[in-house]
Scaffold this motif. Structure first.
Motif, short mmCIF file in Angstrom:
data_model
loop_
_atom_site.label_atom_id
_atom_site.label_comp_id
_atom_site.label_asym_id
_atom_site.label_seq_id
_atom_site.Cartn_x
_atom_site.Cartn_y
_atom_site.Cartn_z
N GLY A 114 -10.12 129.22 70.86
CA GLY A 114 -10.79 129.77 72.04
C GLY A 114 -12.23 129.33 72.14
O GLY A 114 -12.75 129.04 73.23
N ASN A 115 -12.89 129.27 70.98
CA ASN A 115 -14.29 128.84 70.97
C ASN A 115 -14.42 127.38 71.38
O ASN A 115 -15.34 127.01 72.11
N VAL A 116 -13.49 126.55 70.91
CA VAL A 116 -13.49 125.13 71.28
C VAL A 116 -13.25 124.98 72.78
O VAL A 116 -13.94 124.23 73.47
N SER A 117 -12.29 125.73 73.29
CA SER A 117 -11.97 125.65 74.72
C SER A 117 -13.17 126.05 75.57
O SER A 117 -13.48 125.41 76.58
N ASN A 118 -13.86 127.10 75.17
CA ASN A 118 -15.02 127.56 75.93
C ASN A 118 -16.23 126.64 75.77
O ASN A 118 -17.15 126.70 76.58
N ARG A 119 -16.22 125.81 74.75
CA ARG A 119 -17.32 124.88 74.52
C ARG A 119 -17.30 123.71 75.50
O ARG A 119 -18.33 123.14 75.82
N ILE A 120 -16.13 123.37 75.99
CA ILE A 120 -15.96 122.16 76.79
C ILE A 120 -16.72 122.25 78.11
O ILE A 120 -16.58 123.22 78.86
N GLU A 121 -17.51 121.23 78.38
CA GLU A 121 -18.21 121.08 79.67
C GLU A 121 -17.88 119.70 80.21
O GLU A 121 -18.36 118.68 79.70
N LEU A 122 -17.07 119.64 81.25
CA LEU A 122 -16.62 118.36 81.79
C LEU A 122 -17.73 117.59 82.49
O LEU A 122 -17.57 116.39 82.76
N GLU A 123 -18.82 118.28 82.82
CA GLU A 123 -19.93 117.57 83.45
C GLU A 123 -20.66 116.71 82.42
O GLU A 123 -21.48 115.87 82.78
N LYS A 124 -20.36 116.93 81.14
CA LYS A 124 -20.92 116.12 80.07
C LYS A 124 -19.83 115.19 79.53
O LYS A 124 -18.65 115.41 79.74
N SER A 125 -20.24 114.16 78.82
CA SER A 125 -19.27 113.23 78.22
C SER A 125 -18.57 113.90 77.05
O SER A 125 -19.00 114.95 76.55
N GLN A 126 -17.48 113.28 76.60
CA GLN A 126 -16.76 113.82 75.44
C GLN A 126 -17.68 113.87 74.22
O GLN A 126 -17.70 114.87 73.49
N TYR A 127 -18.45 112.80 74.04
CA TYR A 127 -19.37 112.78 72.89
C TYR A 127 -20.34 113.95 72.94
O TYR A 127 -20.63 114.57 71.92
N GLN A 128 -20.90 114.24 74.11
CA GLN A 128 -21.88 115.32 74.23
C GLN A 128 -21.27 116.68 73.95
O GLN A 128 -21.99 117.63 73.63
N ASN A 129 -19.95 116.79 74.03
CA ASN A 129 -19.28 118.04 73.73
C ASN A 129 -19.00 118.20 72.23
O ASN A 129 -18.74 119.31 71.77
N GLU A 130 -19.05 117.11 71.50
CA GLU A 130 -18.71 117.16 70.08
C GLU A 130 -19.83 117.81 69.26
O GLU A 130 -20.98 117.84 69.67
N VAL A 131 -19.44 118.31 68.10
CA VAL A 131 -20.41 118.83 67.13
C VAL A 131 -21.07 117.66 66.44
O VAL A 131 -20.41 116.66 66.12
N ASP A 132 -22.37 117.74 66.22
CA ASP A 132 -23.09 116.64 65.60
C ASP A 132 -22.79 116.61 64.10
O ASP A 132 -23.26 117.44 63.34
N ILE A 133 -21.99 115.64 63.69
CA ILE A 133 -21.51 115.57 62.31
C ILE A 133 -22.66 115.43 61.31
O ILE A 133 -22.61 115.95 60.20
N PHE A 134 -23.76 114.77 61.71
CA PHE A 134 -24.87 114.55 60.78
C PHE A 134 -25.63 115.84 60.47
O PHE A 134 -26.35 115.92 59.50
#
Length: 572
Positions: free
Chosen positions: A413-433
């Motif tokens: 549910g948290n992942v689903s609510n995180r998604i913002e289609l106005e941003k790119s897929q990369y911008q939706n990802e968690v910063d691994i570094f």
């Protein structure tokens, strides 16, 4: 010589035997600042910038009017119109003949006579390297030579000769010896210049970092100061706590400005820092080459700031700060939201000084927290909680009691609510570094990102379906999917996308009748998407099947315009 010594040089110049001197130093080192300090409130000094000057006439005029302006009030009552008429009589010659500047000579004699003075008058010419290309170096040097031959007039040329190019550079080298009596090389800014620009508080924070790098451009400090003030003015002063500190903001602002100005957004230090593994360097480079902000931020944190931050969680704000400086755009709400999550984060009693009982209780509390998520919690906050728990599980050889699969199941549910289609897929990802200190947390973060990618792609397909059904044809979503095709490796995702295209006739609206530009661009983008899928996923004859489907439609034979449009589409 340091830049602040320019004032001493110019004061000595008043009584020295030199008549034409050059002050040479790279851009931003402080030349103009200290020349201005010397020139300020002095009636016997005129300052002329050569920036953009196209001809000698305009320079002569500026000198003339400056002398008039600096003269005692009421001494010259002739109108500017009359003065300009006199300029028509001025002639300029150089090399083999002379330059005549009678107006300035007469004016200077008149001024000395009126004041009863025989003092030296200094004319300073700045920004040689920024002159217009129509103005020749020989003309400028000739003017300096001619002026210095007038009794009691001396000339100073300020330049960054390292910026002279081509013919200008060659000419200057050839004629410098004849035209300049003495050269002063400014190779360092004044010791107190950074403090004067930034203020003591900011310099005490970034000073040691700045000293690690050999750069002489004071404008980097000036731009850092202005950027810091801009950021604080927009975000407010009440954002700072012992968790998100003012010092960390200073550091992130400086690193962003330094990287942009001094290193031109190039990761130069990767080739000089051999102590880090080649794999780590490769990861950073690949992240940047793929357009990944995370690679740049990791570089700024590790190589520019040397991991020197009060709170590692503040790195979550870093990409906002960097992008703000580079692009000038920002989302105040997004930044404040991240800062609020940092300031509200409660680290459970799991630090070095806690008892084992307290640490075990914290681990159980974290597990309960994961099991009872309601979908509104931020994914980054969840990972931060797990990072602490995983660290102490490893330190105490305790099993956390939940696999990565279990965590992923609970944060859907948290992942689903995180998604913002106005941003790119990369911008939706968690910063691994930001979460790579622990191997286990790194693995979990990668797994979470895989889940984010799948959810993003599913929501993107649903958005495309909505646009198709509602006939809104917002092409940007199709472009995003097309761009993603090359990076979708999961077979279940590919199957889902292909099934969606098949069930909805490729999302292709039939371009018959009256259509608009968005409609037609949508048709073109669908064709590009189909071609990309065939080429990158190896779906045999996919483009041909798409074409055959269209040309077999019943309405094709009855609509000549439709047939023409489809023919145009496939001939593109």
């Amino acid at each position: 010589m340091k830049a602040n010594e320019i004032v001493t040089v110019l004061n000595h110049f008043n009584w020295s035997k030199y008549r034409r001197v050059l002050i040479d130093g790279t851009w931003g080192i402080g030349k103009t600042r200290y020349v201005s300090e010397f020139e300020k409130d002095q009636s016997h000094v005129s300052y002329v910038s050569l920036f953009g000057k196209k001809d000698i006439d305009s320079i002569i005029q500026e000198i003339y009017f400056q002398i008039i302006e600096k003269a005692p009030l009421g001494m010259y009552k002739k109108s500017y119109r009359v003065l300009r008429e006199k300029f028509k009589n001025v002639t300029f010659r150089y090399q083999g003949f002379t330059i005549s500047v009678p107006l300035i000579e007469d004016l200077h004699k008149s001024l000395n006579k009126e004041l009863g003075s025989k003092g030296t008058y200094i004319i300073i010419f700045d920004d040689l390297e920024r002159k217009h290309h129509n103005l020749k170096i020989t003309e400028i040097l000739g003017l300096l030579d001619s002026l210095s031959k007038i009794e009691n007039i001396k000339t100073v040329l300020i330049a960054a000769t390292d910026q002279l190019k081509g013919k200008d550079k060659t000419t200057f080298i050839d004629y410098k010896e004849k035209s300049i009596d003495r050269t002063y090389k400014i190779d360092d800014y004044a010791d107190n210049a950074p403090v004067d620009i930034l203020g003591k508080q900011i310099w005490e924070v970034i000073g040691e970092t700045a000293k690690n790098f050999d750069f002489k451009n004071l404008r980097t400090f000036e731009k850092t100061y202005m950027f810091i003030k801009e950021v604080i003015q927009i975000l407010g002063k009440d954002i700072f706590t012992d968790k998100f500190t003012r010092d960390d903001l200073y550091r992130m602002c400086f690193a962003s400005v330094f990287f942009n100005i001094e290193h031109k957004n190039e990761m130069r230090l990767l080739d000089t820092e051999k102590k880090d593994s080649d794999l780590r360097n490769a990861d950073l480079r690949n992240a940047v080459y793929k357009g990944s902000d995370s690679g740049v931020i990791a570089y700024l944190y590790e190589y520019i700031l040397k991991k020197n931050m009060d709170n590692v969680m503040s790195k979550n704000v870093f990409h906002h700060i960097k992008n703000w400086y580079v692009t000038g755009t920002y989302s105040r709400d997004d930044i404040l939201s991240v800062i609020a999550s940092i300031n509200s984060f409660e680290e459970k009693p799991g630090n070095f000084y806690s008892s084992e009982k307290e640490i075990l209780k914290m681990i159980e509390h974290t597990k309960a927290y994961i099991l009872h998520l309601n979908g509104t919690e931020k994914v980054d906050d969840i990972i931060n909680h797990l990072s602490i728990a995983f660290f102490w599980c490893e330190a105490l050889s305790v099993d956390f009691g939940m696999s990565n699969e279990g965590v992923l199941k609970n944060i859907k549910g948290n992942v689903s609510n995180r998604i913002e289609l106005e941003k790119s897929q990369y911008q939706n990802e968690v910063d691994i570094f930001f979460h790579s200190e622990s191997k286990k947390v790194g693995e979990l973060t990668r797994a979470i990102n895989d889940t984010i990618k799948m959810e993003y792609q599913k929501q993107l397909i649903q958005k495309i379906k909505d646009c198709y059904i509602e006939k809104t044809y917002q092409v940007r979503y199709l472009r995003e999917l097309t761009d993603l095709v090359n990076s979708i490796y999961d077979q279940s995702n590919r199957t889902y996308i292909l099934r969606s295209l098949n069930e909805h006739q490729y999302f292709f609206p039939i371009p018959s009748g009256n259509i608009n530009e968005n409609f037609w661009f949508w048709c073109i983008q669908i064709k590009l998407l189909v071609s990309a899928i065939e080429a990158r996923w190896g779906v045999e004859n996919y483009s041909n099947d798409f074409k055959e489907y269209l040309f077999k439609l019943d309405e094709i034979e009855e609509d000549r315009l439709l047939k023409y449009r489809l023919k145009t589409l496939f001939e593109r």
